[in-house]
Write a protein that holds these residues in place. Structure first.
Motif, mmCIF file in Angstrom:
data_model
loop_
_atom_site.group_PDB
_atom_site.id
_atom_site.type_symbol
_atom_site.label_atom_id
_atom_site.label_comp_id
_atom_site.label_asym_id
_atom_site.label_seq_id
_atom_site.Cartn_x
_atom_site.Cartn_y
_atom_site.Cartn_z
ATOM 1 N N HIS A 57 -7.224 -11.366 1.688
ATOM 2 C CA HIS A 57 -6.052 -11.951 1.050
ATOM 3 C C HIS A 57 -6.349 -13.299 0.400
ATOM 4 C CE1 HIS A 57 -2.313 -14.422 1.006
ATOM 5 N NE2 HIS A 57 -1.883 -13.353 0.358
ATOM 6 N N ASP A 69 -1.574 -5.699 3.046
ATOM 7 C CA ASP A 69 -2.075 -4.383 3.442
ATOM 8 C C ASP A 69 -1.400 -3.273 2.641
ATOM 9 O OD1 ASP A 69 -3.777 -5.522 5.259
ATOM 10 O OD2 ASP A 69 -2.501 -5.147 7.001
ATOM 11 N N GLU A 70 -0.132 -3.472 2.338
ATOM 12 C CA GLU A 70 0.603 -2.500 1.525
ATOM 13 C C GLU A 70 -0.003 -2.416 0.122
ATOM 14 O OE1 GLU A 70 5.087 -1.953 -0.403
ATOM 15 O OE2 GLU A 70 4.659 -3.610 0.985
ATOM 16 N N ASP A 73 -3.311 -0.548 0.190
ATOM 17 C CA ASP A 73 -3.093 0.896 0.318
ATOM 18 C C ASP A 73 -2.690 1.508 -1.016
ATOM 19 O OD1 ASP A 73 -2.647 3.364 1.980
ATOM 20 O OD2 ASP A 73 -0.605 3.087 1.243
#
Length: 227
Positions: A57, A69-70, A73
């Motif tokens: 990040h 994390d979203e 993905d």
């Protein structure tokens, strides 16, 4: 990427069949044959690099840390779901992809084959889904560093249509939709077999099919007769 259907082209398959060719022409090279070749997962290992990429990040501080994390993905599965409101996803996607473009390894068998075509008077069109507005310099530098010969580079969301309109008779690509559509428009299509297209022979309909290969050395015999 924009798909054939999502671009609003329902029924366009029938219309396309009657469109005139616009052969790419340069004075003095009437006998030069032309082939379009994809980059990612066709002459490099982009998918493998993306899947294994470690993202921190701190390198993407413009993204909310709680949603990082979203974002990762979404990028690794290729697109956001319909209706998702994802601020900065376009910027994040480009940043991650630019990193993959740099780190991807070229296939040695692909380099040898492409340069063999060039040595035998073929015009090489690099035809990619990449948004070249943000990746042209990286792409050209990668091609140069890997010693891959080419004449032109274009970006297209609809490669079968591009090849049809510009009179490009041969296409090497790994994307399933292109393997299905391009042969229908008279484009001789070849694909490196990978996890994304290995089911192609079972899903395609009709007798005109793309030709799969595991190694570029399998293509020499098919192109030698055209020299």
């Amino acid at each position: 990427m924009i798909s054939w259907r999502s671009a609003g082209n329902e029924g366009a398959q029938e219309k396309l069949a009657g469109l005139p060719r616009r052969d790419i022409h340069i004075e003095g090279d009437e006998r030069m044959k032309t082939i379009a070749i994809d980059i990612d997962d066709t002459i490099n290992n982009f998918g493998e690099v993306l899947a294994g990429l470690k993202l921190d990040h701190k390198d993407y501080s413009y993204i909310d840390a709680e949603r990082f994390d979203e974002y990762v993905d979404i990028v690794k599965r290729g697109r956001a779901s319909d209706g998702e409101n994802i601020p900065y996803i376009g910027r994040f996607l480009l940043d991650v992809h630019r990193r993959c473009f740099k780190e991807a390894k070229a296939r040695l068998d692909a380099i040898k084959f492409v340069n063999w075509l060039k040595d035998n008077n073929w015009r090489i069109i690099v035809l990619t889904y990449r948004d070249l507005r943000g990746a042209e310099d990286i792409t050209k530098e990668w091609l140069r560093e890997n010693g891959i010969s080419y004449d032109y580079i274009f970006s297209s969301d609809n490669k079968p249509l591009f090849c049809k309109l510009w009179g490009i008779d041969h296409l090497i690509d790994d994307t399933m939709v292109n393997l299905i559509l391009a042969p229908q428009y008279g484009v001789n299509t070849y694909y490196p077999i990978n996890v994304n297209n290995r089911d192609y022979p079972e899903v395609v309909k009709g007798e005109v099919k793309a030709i799969g290969f595991n190694d570029y050395s399998e293509l020499y015999s098919k192109f030698e007769v055209m020299i």
